[in-house]
Design an enzyme around this catalytic site. Structure first.
Site, PDB file in Angstrom:
ATOM      1  N   ASN A 152     -13.039   3.866  -5.101  1.00 34.18           N
ATOM      2  CA  ASN A 152     -11.594   4.074  -5.190  1.00 34.18           C
ATOM      3  C   ASN A 152     -11.025   4.526  -3.848  1.00 34.18           C
ATOM      4  O   ASN A 152     -11.642   5.299  -3.132  1.00 34.18           O
ATOM      5  CB  ASN A 152     -11.281   5.115  -6.266  1.00 34.18           C
ATOM      6  CG  ASN A 152     -11.763   4.667  -7.632  1.00 34.18           C
ATOM      7  OD1 ASN A 152     -12.034   3.477  -7.815  1.00 34.18           O
ATOM      8  ND2 ASN A 152     -11.882   5.584  -8.563  1.00 34.18           N
ATOM      9  N   GLY A 176     -16.898   3.685 -14.745  1.00 28.07           N
ATOM     10  CA  GLY A 176     -15.616   3.011 -14.563  1.00 28.07           C
ATOM     11  C   GLY A 176     -15.592   1.932 -13.501  1.00 28.07           C
ATOM     12  O   GLY A 176     -14.595   1.771 -12.802  1.00 28.07           O
ATOM     13  N   THR A 177     -16.678   1.181 -13.404  1.00 26.98           N
ATOM     14  CA  THR A 177     -16.649   0.037 -12.471  1.00 26.98           C
ATOM     15  C   THR A 177     -17.195  -1.196 -13.169  1.00 26.98           C
ATOM     16  O   THR A 177     -18.193  -1.117 -13.888  1.00 26.98           O
ATOM     17  CB  THR A 177     -17.438   0.304 -11.165  1.00 26.98           C
ATOM     18  OG1 THR A 177     -17.536  -0.924 -10.426  1.00 26.98           O
ATOM     19  CG2 THR A 177     -18.830   0.870 -11.394  1.00 26.98           C
ATOM     20  N   SER A 178     -16.527  -2.329 -12.948  1.00 28.82           N
ATOM     21  CA  SER A 178     -16.967  -3.577 -13.579  1.00 28.82           C
ATOM     22  C   SER A 178     -18.192  -4.153 -12.869  1.00 28.82           C
ATOM     23  O   SER A 178     -18.771  -5.119 -13.351  1.00 28.82           O
ATOM     24  CB  SER A 178     -15.824  -4.595 -13.552  1.00 28.82           C
ATOM     25  OG  SER A 178     -15.483  -4.886 -12.210  1.00 28.82           O
ATOM     26  N   TYR A 207       0.825  -1.222   0.000  1.00 29.95           N
ATOM     27  CA  TYR A 207       0.000   0.000   0.000  1.00 29.95           C
ATOM     28  C   TYR A 207       0.853   1.264   0.000  1.00 29.95           C
ATOM     29  O   TYR A 207       0.426   2.287  -0.534  1.00 29.95           O
ATOM     30  CB  TYR A 207      -1.004  -0.012   1.169  1.00 29.95           C
ATOM     31  CG  TYR A 207      -2.168  -0.937   0.863  1.00 29.95           C
ATOM     32  CD1 TYR A 207      -3.176  -0.527   0.000  1.00 29.95           C
ATOM     33  CD2 TYR A 207      -2.232  -2.218   1.373  1.00 29.95           C
ATOM     34  CE1 TYR A 207      -4.232  -1.374  -0.331  1.00 29.95           C
ATOM     35  CE2 TYR A 207      -3.281  -3.078   1.059  1.00 29.95           C
ATOM     36  CZ  TYR A 207      -4.274  -2.647   0.209  1.00 29.95           C
ATOM     37  OH  TYR A 207      -5.307  -3.490  -0.124  1.00 29.95           O
ATOM     38  N   HIS A 264     -14.739   2.062   0.042  1.00 29.67           N
ATOM     39  CA  HIS A 264     -13.699   1.072   0.348  1.00 29.67           C
ATOM     40  C   HIS A 264     -12.494   1.685   1.055  1.00 29.67           C
ATOM     41  O   HIS A 264     -11.403   1.122   1.006  1.00 29.67           O
ATOM     42  CB  HIS A 264     -13.265   0.357  -0.934  1.00 29.67           C
ATOM     43  CG  HIS A 264     -14.341  -0.518  -1.513  1.00 29.67           C
ATOM     44  ND1 HIS A 264     -14.354  -0.932  -2.827  1.00 29.67           N
ATOM     45  CD2 HIS A 264     -15.456  -1.056  -0.947  1.00 29.67           C
ATOM     46  CE1 HIS A 264     -15.435  -1.685  -3.034  1.00 29.67           C
ATOM     47  NE2 HIS A 264     -16.119  -1.757  -1.911  1.00 29.67           N
TER      48      HIS A 264
HETATM   49  N1  APR Z   1     -12.737   5.095 -18.430  1.00 31.85           N
HETATM   50  C1  APR Z   1     -13.835   4.481 -17.890  1.00 31.85           C
HETATM   51  N2  APR Z   1     -13.838   3.183 -17.540  1.00 31.85           N
HETATM   52  C2  APR Z   1     -12.711   2.479 -17.748  1.00 31.85           C
HETATM   53  C3  APR Z   1     -11.536   3.052 -18.294  1.00 31.85           C
HETATM   54  C4  APR Z   1     -11.584   4.424 -18.653  1.00 31.85           C
HETATM   55  N3  APR Z   1     -10.541   5.068 -19.188  1.00 31.85           N
HETATM   56  N4  APR Z   1     -10.592   2.086 -18.360  1.00 31.85           N
HETATM   57  C5  APR Z   1     -11.142   0.971 -17.856  1.00 31.85           C
HETATM   58  N5  APR Z   1     -12.410   1.199 -17.476  1.00 31.85           N
HETATM   59  C6  APR Z   1     -13.389   0.283 -16.876  1.00 31.85           C
HETATM   60  C7  APR Z   1     -13.198  -1.173 -17.197  1.00 31.85           C
HETATM   61  O1  APR Z   1     -13.817  -1.505 -18.453  1.00 31.85           O
HETATM   62  C8  APR Z   1     -13.896  -1.846 -16.025  1.00 31.85           C
HETATM   63  O2  APR Z   1     -15.270  -2.080 -16.286  1.00 31.85           O
HETATM   64  O3  APR Z   1     -13.266   0.375 -15.486  1.00 31.85           O
HETATM   65  C9  APR Z   1     -13.765  -0.815 -14.898  1.00 31.85           C
HETATM   66  C10 APR Z   1     -12.796  -1.201 -13.804  1.00 31.85           C
HETATM   67  O4  APR Z   1     -13.286  -2.331 -13.155  1.00 31.85           O
HETATM   68  P1  APR Z   1     -12.480  -2.976 -11.938  1.00 31.85           P
HETATM   69  O5  APR Z   1     -11.039  -3.034 -12.290  1.00 31.85           O
HETATM   70  O6  APR Z   1     -13.151  -4.241 -11.584  1.00 31.85           O
HETATM   71  O7  APR Z   1     -12.619  -1.897 -10.755  1.00 31.85           O
HETATM   72  P2  APR Z   1     -13.807  -1.655  -9.744  1.00 31.85           P
HETATM   73  O8  APR Z   1     -15.121  -2.022 -10.344  1.00 31.85           O
HETATM   74  O9  APR Z   1     -13.640  -0.282  -9.226  1.00 31.85           O
HETATM   75  O10 APR Z   1     -13.448  -2.673  -8.591  1.00 31.85           O
HETATM   76  C11 APR Z   1     -14.252  -2.700  -7.455  1.00 31.85           C
HETATM   77  O11 APR Z   1     -12.856  -4.264  -6.364  1.00 31.85           O
HETATM   78  O12 APR Z   1     -10.661  -4.853  -6.166  1.00 31.85           O
HETATM   79  C12 APR Z   1     -11.739  -4.322  -5.494  1.00 31.85           C
HETATM   80  O13 APR Z   1     -11.912  -2.878  -3.661  1.00 31.85           O
HETATM   81  C13 APR Z   1     -11.476  -2.942  -4.998  1.00 31.85           C
HETATM   82  O14 APR Z   1     -12.833  -0.945  -5.171  1.00 31.85           O
HETATM   83  C14 APR Z   1     -12.367  -2.081  -5.871  1.00 31.85           C
HETATM   84  C15 APR Z   1     -13.483  -3.024  -6.232  1.00 31.85           C
END
Ligand code: APR
Length: 238
Positions: free
Chosen positions: A91, A176-178, A57, A108
């Site tokens: 984030n 921007g979240t999966s 971290y 988180h």
């Molecule tokens: N702009 C917008 N979205 C984007 C970009 C971009 N430039 N680049 C990538 N992405 C998208 C991807 O397509 C994906 O759907 O951002 C998403 C990221 O997904 P994850 O990596 O799974 O991140 P997130 O959903 O924030 O993860 C959730 O999981 O690991 C844990 O605690 C951690 O907060 C995190 C949580």
């Protein structure tokens, strides 16, 4: 005549900070490539090797401190001069705050803060004013300080606050979240039936969300610009 303000909520994930150079978790160059989640992001990992977790971290904090908010963060914060926006972010970086957003809820945790590694009854958070949390840093209860990050298997304390905020939204912008990590991802279902919902993500076509979601297949910065321009038109018309 005073203009009616809307309750706008942005729900952001790692893709929000991708254009600031902070890697997302689940894309191919994702953060976890060199480390398994279990090595660095669970209470068991801390118990097993707190120095490794602290080092991991610290490196992330260093990268975040070297990064700056991107156009997507800035579009959101600038919009506050037209209409307030509440940001709920998954984030742990502080780029929303550094861009000037004034209402940010970290679901988180926040990597720029630490907390006691002892029993989590105190709920006290301490600012970390550099990139480095040291193994000798202790909190007043005598326990070693750990990053203020919600690890896998830990309770998401802010979940009910986030759900309350989302229930009151007129507009929800998911960006921007999966949506692969529960319970955070379930928040998109907490809206009231009249809420207008958008999802901005370059992979949104592959994502399964309720059919009323407007899918904006684009990067965070381009997508949020388009969506906020549309909302601005509605606000200035009304
Ligand atoms: N702009 C917008 N979205 C984007 C970009 C971009 N430039 N680049 C990538 N992405 C998208 C991807 O397509 C994906 O759907 O951002 C998403 C990221 O997904 P994850 O990596 O799974 O991140 P997130 O959903 O924030 O993860 C959730 O999981 O690991 C844990 O605690 C951690 O907060 C995190 C949580």
């Amino acid at each position: 005549m005073t203009k009616k303000l809307l309750n706008i909520v942005v729900f952001s994930g790692a893709g929000m900070s991708a254009e600031s150079g902070i890697p997302t978790f689940r894309d191919s160059n994702g953060l976890w490539e060199n480390y398994s989640i279990h090595e660095v992001a669970t209470p068991q990992a801390w118990k097993h090797d707190p120095d490794l977790v602290t080092k991991f971290y610290n490196q992330r904090r260093k990268n975040i401190l070297e990064s700056i908010p991107n156009e997507a963060h800035l579009e959101i914060s600038r919009f506050e001069s037209i209409n307030p926006i509440t940001v709920i972010t998954q984030n742990i970086d502080d780029l929303h705050e550094r861009s000037g957003s004034t209402r940010v809820l970290h679901l988180h945790g926040n990597i720029m803060q630490s907390k006691s590694s002892g029993p989590d009854t105190e709920k006290a958070y301490y600012d970390i004013n550099s990139w480095e949390l040291k193994s000798t840093d202790k909190c007043p209860d005598g326990y070693r300080l750990r990053p203020h990050v919600v690890w896998f298997g830990e309770e998401v304390y802010e979940l009910s606050n986030a759900a309350k905020i989302i229930k009151e939204a007129d507009i929800l912008i998911v960006i921007g979240t999966s949506l692969q990590v529960y319970p955070a991802s379930g928040l998109i279902h907490e809206t009231n039936p009249d809420c207008k919902r958008y999802i901005i993500d370059p992979k949104c076509e592959e994502m399964i969300v309720p059919s009323d979601f407007v899918k904006v297949n684009s990067s965070a910065s381009a997508g949020i610009k388009t969506v906020l321009e549309n909302i601005k038109k509605v606000l200035t018309k009304g």
